[in-house]
Design an enzyme around this catalytic site. Structure first.
Site, short mmCIF file in Angstrom:
data_model
loop_
_atom_site.label_atom_id
_atom_site.label_comp_id
_atom_site.label_asym_id
_atom_site.label_seq_id
_atom_site.Cartn_x
_atom_site.Cartn_y
_atom_site.Cartn_z
N CYS A 52 29.39 43.26 43.69
CA CYS A 52 28.02 43.08 44.20
C CYS A 52 26.94 43.39 43.16
O CYS A 52 25.77 43.14 43.40
CB CYS A 52 27.81 43.96 45.43
SG CYS A 52 29.15 43.85 46.62
N HIS A 69 19.37 48.19 47.23
CA HIS A 69 20.64 47.50 47.48
C HIS A 69 20.81 47.34 48.99
O HIS A 69 21.18 46.28 49.46
CB HIS A 69 21.79 48.27 46.86
CG HIS A 69 23.10 47.55 46.92
ND1 HIS A 69 23.28 46.29 46.39
CD2 HIS A 69 24.30 47.90 47.46
CE1 HIS A 69 24.54 45.90 46.58
NE2 HIS A 69 25.17 46.86 47.23
N LYS A 102 18.41 42.28 52.09
CA LYS A 102 19.64 41.91 52.80
C LYS A 102 19.45 41.94 54.32
O LYS A 102 20.26 41.37 55.05
CB LYS A 102 20.78 42.85 52.40
CG LYS A 102 21.24 42.67 50.96
CD LYS A 102 22.41 43.58 50.64
CE LYS A 102 22.86 43.43 49.20
NZ LYS A 102 21.89 44.00 48.24
N HIS A 131 24.15 39.53 52.56
CA HIS A 131 24.64 40.03 51.28
C HIS A 131 25.30 38.88 50.52
O HIS A 131 26.37 38.40 50.91
CB HIS A 131 25.66 41.15 51.53
CG HIS A 131 26.01 41.95 50.32
ND1 HIS A 131 25.87 41.47 49.03
CD2 HIS A 131 26.52 43.21 50.18
CE1 HIS A 131 26.26 42.38 48.17
NE2 HIS A 131 26.64 43.45 48.85
N PHE A 178 31.26 47.34 44.93
CA PHE A 178 32.57 47.93 45.18
C PHE A 178 33.22 48.24 43.83
O PHE A 178 33.15 47.45 42.89
CB PHE A 178 33.46 46.94 45.94
CG PHE A 178 33.30 47.00 47.43
CD1 PHE A 178 32.36 47.81 48.03
CD2 PHE A 178 34.10 46.22 48.25
CE1 PHE A 178 32.22 47.86 49.40
CE2 PHE A 178 33.97 46.25 49.62
CZ PHE A 178 33.04 47.08 50.20
#
Length: 429
Positions: free
Chosen positions: A179, A319, A351, A356, A415
């Site tokens: 991401c 984020h 988002k 996302h 991640f």
């Protein structure tokens, strides 16, 4: 002195719009792109909704679009966004030496032949059995799979198509840091310009995981919201009742350019990319460090790189995924970096409206950040209804806000613990 890097062009293909203007207008209006999955029949999945790109046709952007028929949508999105960005920068049809123009893309896997995989596995499984005959399944797959189409799964593919289509003969790279990928691509591309490796870089990301294996994987990680009865309110960053993110898809590309090169050709400068920070949590594959240690370091590094104090930042595009772990850790990290000023600093999550976009998330959010910088309008965090005591900052809930500022920080965390922070600043000559 190092070279200064400016942004001279931007292009996007997203669920909220197929142009920069459309994306920002819909973001500022607090609209959502989330709805039932149409790409495949998801009725039996724990999550049945996503944020999909609708009405996209590559032929609207390229006259020879049919030569990309075997490509996945990640490549098609990237080509359309890349053409927009280069046209915006006035570099699309420039003749002559293009060996100082490169491409750096953060991208994910291409299309997968899910039907061939599942039918071969099913056919190689005897009635009543739960384990297939692997040798038979592989034999069936070998006969069914197409070599050229399988090659489209390669993550560097979209970068190659961009370089070939737009004759970008300079530095060429791609990264797959989940991401954070597109933000890392932009940061690394800026470094190439700063050190003199290139004059111009087309940088960003492209991705789509709205397919059976993608949805299954995130469902098994319990990362996706399962608010199937109300998809449009499912992405709720920083809300106490958040239960996971909403998966999206799309692409974004920005043209980064050496300031002197841009000035020499009379380019329209949209903003200056002044700061870049990159760190790793080295903590856990799927969860950020609960204290946000990696996020703290990358934000501090980006501020130091830009030569700014925390109080110089006027807006943070977070984020903000709408997962319990990310939103609390990001909030803690912002407090650690900005201290008491954190409570005076507007923070919002794109988002909440966009979903996302995985590898393309960071670049779409940087584009929104640059537009917010230019327009003096901060898009909201929609669906924030129930305050979370742990997430107690100013998240610009529900409606946009008019605020003039000179510097914006955009966060991207992935991640695996990748953390990227970018600082964009109003260009002052």
């Amino acid at each position: 002195m190092r070279k200064r890097v400016v942004i001279t062009g931007m292009g996007v293909i997203t669920p909220l719009g197929h142009s920069v203007a459309e994306l920002f207008a819909n973001s500022a209006a607090g609209r959502t792109a989330v709805g039932p999955i149409r790409h495949f029949d998801a009725r039996t999945f724990p999550t049945t909704f996503a944020s999909e790109v609708k009405g996209f046709d590559l032929a609207k952007y390229l006259p020879d679009a049919n030569r990309f028929d075997n490509c996945g949508v990640n490549t098609k999105f990237a080509l359309a966004a890349g053409k927009q960005a280069l046209a915006d920068a006035g570099l699309l049809d420039v003749k002559g030496d293009r060996s100082r123009m490169g491409v750096y893309l953060g991208s994910g896997e291409g299309k997968e032949d899910f039907e061939a995989l599942t039918t071969s596995t099913a056919q190689a499984t005897a009635p009543g059995e739960r384990v297939c005959n692997i040798r038979e399944a592989v034999g069936l797959l070998y006969r069914r799979l197409s070599g050229p189409q399988e090659a489209e799964q390669e993550m560097y593919g979209p970068s190659g198509y961009l370089a070939d289509t737009f004759v970008l003969e300079g530095p060429f790279a791609s990264c797959q840091t989940a991401c954070a990928a597109s933000s890392q691509a932009i940061g690394e591309a800026a470094e190439m310009i700063r050190t003199g490796e290139a004059d111009v870089m087309l940088a960003g990301g492209s991705h789509s995981m709205i397919m059976p294996l993608g949805i299954t994987g995130f469902n098994r990680l319990t990362a996706l919201s399962q608010r199937n009865d109300s998809p449009q309110t499912a992405s709720r960053p920083f809300d106490l009742t958040r239960d996971g993110f909403v998966i999206g898809e799309g692409a974004g590309l920005v043209v980064l350019e050496d300031l002197e090169h841009a000035k020499k050709r009379g380019a329209n400068i949209l903003a200056e990319l002044t700061g870049y920070g990159s760190t790793a949590d080295a903590f856990r594959m799927t969860d950020p460090h609960p204290e946000g240690r990696g996020a703290i370091r990358c934000m501090r590094d980006a501020l130091a790189d830009a030569g700014l104090n925390p109080t110089d930042i006027g807006y943070i595009n977070a984020h903000g995924t709408s997962t319990q772990a990310n939103d609390s850790a990001e909030t803690a990290a912002i407090k650690a970096v900005f201290g008491d000023y954190a409570y005076k600093l507007p923070v919002s999550s794109s988002k909440s409206m966009l979903g996302h976009l995985i590898a393309a998330a960071g670049v779409a959010e940087l584009v929104i950040s640059v537009m917010a910088l230019q327009k003096g309008v901060i898009p909201p965090t929609i669906n924030l209804e129930t305050p979370d005591p742990v997430c107690d900052l100013d998240y610009v809930p529900r409606t946009a806000r008019e605020v003039r500022f000179d510097h914006v920080l955009s966060n991207s965390f992935g991640f695996g613990g990748q953390n990227i922070a970018l600082v964009a600043s109003a260009f002052r000559g």
